[in-house]
Design an enzyme around this catalytic site. Structure first.
Site, PDB file in Angstrom:
ATOM      1  N   ARG A   1      45.812 -31.687 -65.451  1.00 24.69           N
ATOM      2  CA  ARG A   1      45.706 -33.256 -65.300  1.00 24.69           C
ATOM      3  C   ARG A   1      47.106 -33.763 -65.811  1.00 24.69           C
ATOM      4  O   ARG A   1      48.133 -33.051 -66.874  1.00 24.69           O
ATOM      5  CB  ARG A   1      45.186 -33.748 -66.495  1.00 24.69           C
ATOM      6  CG  ARG A   1      45.232 -33.327 -67.632  1.00 24.69           C
ATOM      7  CD  ARG A   1      43.396 -33.325 -68.213  1.00 24.69           C
ATOM      8  NE  ARG A   1      43.422 -33.230 -69.759  1.00 24.69           N
ATOM      9  CZ  ARG A   1      44.297 -34.354 -71.077  1.00 24.69           C
ATOM     10  NH1 ARG A   1      43.921 -35.419 -69.848  1.00 24.69           N
ATOM     11  NH2 ARG A   1      44.203 -34.340 -72.208  1.00 24.69           N
TER      12      ARG A   1
ATOM     13  N   ARG B   1      48.567 -43.530 -69.700  1.00 18.07           N
ATOM     14  CA  ARG B   1      47.401 -44.565 -70.598  1.00 18.07           C
ATOM     15  C   ARG B   1      47.896 -46.613 -69.755  1.00 18.07           C
ATOM     16  O   ARG B   1      48.984 -46.573 -69.761  1.00 18.07           O
ATOM     17  CB  ARG B   1      48.251 -44.385 -72.266  1.00 18.07           C
ATOM     18  CG  ARG B   1      47.900 -43.205 -72.306  1.00 18.07           C
ATOM     19  CD  ARG B   1      48.262 -43.300 -74.038  1.00 18.07           C
ATOM     20  NE  ARG B   1      48.572 -42.158 -74.885  1.00 18.07           N
ATOM     21  CZ  ARG B   1      49.322 -41.260 -75.714  1.00 18.07           C
ATOM     22  NH1 ARG B   1      50.198 -42.475 -76.595  1.00 18.07           N
ATOM     23  NH2 ARG B   1      48.771 -40.170 -76.143  1.00 18.07           N
TER      24      ARG B   1
ATOM     25  N   ARG C   1      59.310 -16.916 -71.950  1.00 22.60           N
ATOM     26  CA  ARG C   1      60.295 -18.163 -72.048  1.00 22.60           C
ATOM     27  C   ARG C   1      61.267 -17.778 -73.438  1.00 22.60           C
ATOM     28  O   ARG C   1      60.645 -18.025 -74.397  1.00 22.60           O
ATOM     29  CB  ARG C   1      60.013 -19.478 -71.044  1.00 22.60           C
ATOM     30  CG  ARG C   1      59.507 -19.410 -69.502  1.00 22.60           C
ATOM     31  CD  ARG C   1      60.797 -19.149 -68.854  1.00 22.60           C
ATOM     32  NE  ARG C   1      61.499 -19.786 -69.209  1.00 22.60           N
ATOM     33  CZ  ARG C   1      62.909 -20.700 -67.818  1.00 22.60           C
ATOM     34  NH1 ARG C   1      62.794 -19.208 -67.265  1.00 22.60           N
ATOM     35  NH2 ARG C   1      63.637 -21.668 -68.370  1.00 22.60           N
TER      36      ARG C   1
ATOM     37  N   ARG D   1      66.322 -31.587 -72.783  1.00 21.83           N
ATOM     38  CA  ARG D   1      66.103 -32.703 -74.187  1.00 21.83           C
ATOM     39  C   ARG D   1      67.432 -32.343 -75.441  1.00 21.83           C
ATOM     40  O   ARG D   1      67.869 -31.756 -75.328  1.00 21.83           O
ATOM     41  CB  ARG D   1      65.186 -32.533 -74.566  1.00 21.83           C
ATOM     42  CG  ARG D   1      64.801 -31.534 -75.679  1.00 21.83           C
ATOM     43  CD  ARG D   1      62.908 -31.348 -75.878  1.00 21.83           C
ATOM     44  NE  ARG D   1      62.798 -30.622 -76.896  1.00 21.83           N
ATOM     45  CZ  ARG D   1      61.730 -30.738 -77.064  1.00 21.83           C
ATOM     46  NH1 ARG D   1      60.907 -31.746 -77.366  1.00 21.83           N
ATOM     47  NH2 ARG D   1      61.164 -29.758 -77.961  1.00 21.83           N
TER      48      ARG D   1
ATOM     49  N   GLU E   1      68.984 -28.966 -75.661  1.00 18.22           N
ATOM     50  CA  GLU E   1      67.855 -28.040 -75.682  1.00 18.22           C
ATOM     51  C   GLU E   1      67.767 -27.080 -74.583  1.00 18.22           C
ATOM     52  O   GLU E   1      67.866 -27.940 -73.042  1.00 18.22           O
ATOM     53  CB  GLU E   1      66.400 -28.604 -75.554  1.00 18.22           C
ATOM     54  CG  GLU E   1      65.810 -27.315 -76.333  1.00 18.22           C
ATOM     55  CD  GLU E   1      64.408 -27.740 -76.597  1.00 18.22           C
ATOM     56  OE1 GLU E   1      63.648 -27.637 -76.539  1.00 18.22           O
ATOM     57  OE2 GLU E   1      64.437 -28.458 -77.702  1.00 18.22           O
TER      58      GLU E   1
ATOM     59  N   TYR F   1      49.957 -19.999 -76.942  1.00 22.66           N
ATOM     60  CA  TYR F   1      50.625 -21.598 -77.212  1.00 22.66           C
ATOM     61  C   TYR F   1      50.199 -21.967 -77.937  1.00 22.66           C
ATOM     62  O   TYR F   1      49.067 -21.910 -78.093  1.00 22.66           O
ATOM     63  CB  TYR F   1      51.572 -22.547 -76.394  1.00 22.66           C
ATOM     64  CG  TYR F   1      51.668 -23.536 -76.449  1.00 22.66           C
ATOM     65  CD1 TYR F   1      53.204 -23.549 -77.022  1.00 22.66           C
ATOM     66  CD2 TYR F   1      51.462 -24.790 -76.741  1.00 22.66           C
ATOM     67  CE1 TYR F   1      54.129 -24.411 -77.640  1.00 22.66           C
ATOM     68  CE2 TYR F   1      51.787 -26.157 -77.336  1.00 22.66           C
ATOM     69  CZ  TYR F   1      53.028 -26.140 -77.797  1.00 22.66           C
ATOM     70  OH  TYR F   1      54.085 -26.610 -78.665  1.00 22.66           O
TER      71      TYR F   1
ATOM     72  N   ASP G   1      49.618 -25.482 -81.404  1.00 25.49           N
ATOM     73  CA  ASP G   1      50.431 -26.519 -81.869  1.00 25.49           C
ATOM     74  C   ASP G   1      50.623 -25.504 -83.398  1.00 25.49           C
ATOM     75  O   ASP G   1      50.074 -24.217 -83.722  1.00 25.49           O
ATOM     76  CB  ASP G   1      50.080 -27.682 -81.703  1.00 25.49           C
ATOM     77  CG  ASP G   1      50.314 -27.987 -81.102  1.00 25.49           C
ATOM     78  OD1 ASP G   1      51.245 -27.803 -80.182  1.00 25.49           O
ATOM     79  OD2 ASP G   1      49.417 -28.685 -80.304  1.00 25.49           O
TER      80      ASP G   1
END
Length: 377
Positions: free
Chosen positions: A179, A183, A257, A288, A313, A361, A363
């Site tokens: 998805r 917003r 990666r 970025r 980066e 992954y 956070d």
């Protein structure tokens, strides 16, 4: 002679939080890290009075008040809000996709106008697929077009994703983007979480607080040191390194990666006016640019510090000797990781934790939450 309750391999957030909690419960810990500093990927380097995120931008965010209160007892956090900007061929768009983005993209000013434009472009993508006899997206490109339509996909997703993965979107699996949040409000706050910020004084303050009173050794590679035979030194092992390396790659090597950075000190106080600017076209080889001072300096403080530090980066294929950053969650690697996880479950006295040891992954907040939920530390 056994001296420790726990030998902890790696001083990133999992290892440091575990050491903090174990010490708090009266256990004796030794933390070892192969790098010349503590903190794993949240380590910051002070350059020209600016805390530089050496291993990439880290922004703490969570909805879990317990975790937020926990880290703030170690070090207070500031009010940083992540509001990245995308640069596509010199034109700027706000992220995440919101009413500001849609105004910049099409000049629409109401949610109804934005929805109409997105739905029109999604319908075009679906109709094109059906005309070719395709009813389910076969790859990331088709998936992205069906989710948000041509303009957003091609300007803000396609080339950026190709730089990240080193492959064309038409060659990447559709499941990578299940998805894409849209917003329909004018809100550039990237995260929906209730709590967000950066430790005041940088992430080193958080790690130092977590490891206060804990014995630590840097420049110590678990696999090349006496601690490989860890049962001589500790009752239990906490391992946060790559899971395949622990098992000597017995079932094969997992793919990763990695990210490299070109960091520069600039003789000006403000380079891009934002902490994070994504470059979403192939015009620039980097994904970025991070301007580190904007994580912790606001208003006049930006100009009171006469220089700035930026990091370009670059996302690249992992090669031997590089730092593994992101798991490659395709079928082959997921199956191989599951094999290693099954081996890990059979290892007596060893706890595997963190993104490298779990091939996931994570956070930052969920890592801390995971440690806090552990029983019988």
């Amino acid at each position: 002679m056994i001296q420790y309750d726990y030998l902890i391999v790696g001083s990133g957030l999992f290892g440091a939080t575990f050491a903090h909690e174990a010490t708090r419960h009266g256990k004796k810990c030794l933390v070892i890290d192969k790098r010349p500093q503590l903190g794993g990927n949240v380590y910051c380097e002070n350059v020209e009075g600016i805390n530089v995120h050496k291993y990439g931008a880290h922004i703490f965010h969570t909805n879990n008040k317990e975790v937020w209160d926990y880290v703030n007892t170690i070090v207070p956090f500031n009010r940083y809000t992540n509001s990245p900007v995308a640069n596509y061929h010199g034109k700027l768009y706000n992220l995440p996709f919101n009413m500001n983005t849609f105004y910049q993209m099409w000049g629409v000013t109401t949610p109804d106008q934005a929805v109409a434009k997105i739905e029109e472009q999604k319908a075009e993508a679906v109709a094109k697929m059906k005309a070719e006899g395709i009813y389910e997206p076969r790859n990331l490109e088709e998936q992205g077009l069906c989710l948000v339509g041509k303009d957003i996909f091609e300007k803000l997703i396609k080339e950026y994703t190709e730089k990240q993965w080193g492959r064309k979107c038409s060659e990447l699996p559709a499941f990578i983007i299940k998805r894409l949040p849209v917003r329909l409000v004018f809100d550039n706050n990237y995260f929906n979480d209730a709590y967000q910020g950066i430790p005041i004084g940088g992430y080193n303050k958080l790690v130092e607080g977590l490891l206060e009173g804990v014995e630590c050794k840097i420049d110590t590679d678990f696999f090349k040191s006496e601690y490989r035979d860890w049962r001589k030194y500790a009752k239990k092992l906490v391992y946060t390194g790559p899971i395949d390396e622990y098992f000597d790659y017995c079932s094969g090597k997992l793919d990763w990666r990695t990210v490299s950075f070109k960091t520069k000190v600039l003789d000006k106080p403000n380079y891009q006016g934002n902490a994070v600017v994504n470059y979403t076209s192939h015009d620039e080889p980097y994904t970025r640019v991070i301007e580190h001072k904007h994580f912790e300096m606001f208003g006049q403080a930006v100009y009171d510090c006469p220089k700035t530090v930026i990091s370009e980066e670059y996302s690249t294929e992992y090669k031997e000797g590089m730092e593994p950053f992101y798991a490659v969650n395709d079928e082959r690697n997921n199956a191989l990781a599951e094999e290693y996880c099954q081996l890990a479950e059979k290892e007596d006295g060893v706890l595997f934790g963190g993104r490298l040891a779990e091939y996931k992954y994570y956070d930052m907040a969920p890592i801390i939450e995971k440690v806090l939920k552990l029983q019988n530390i």
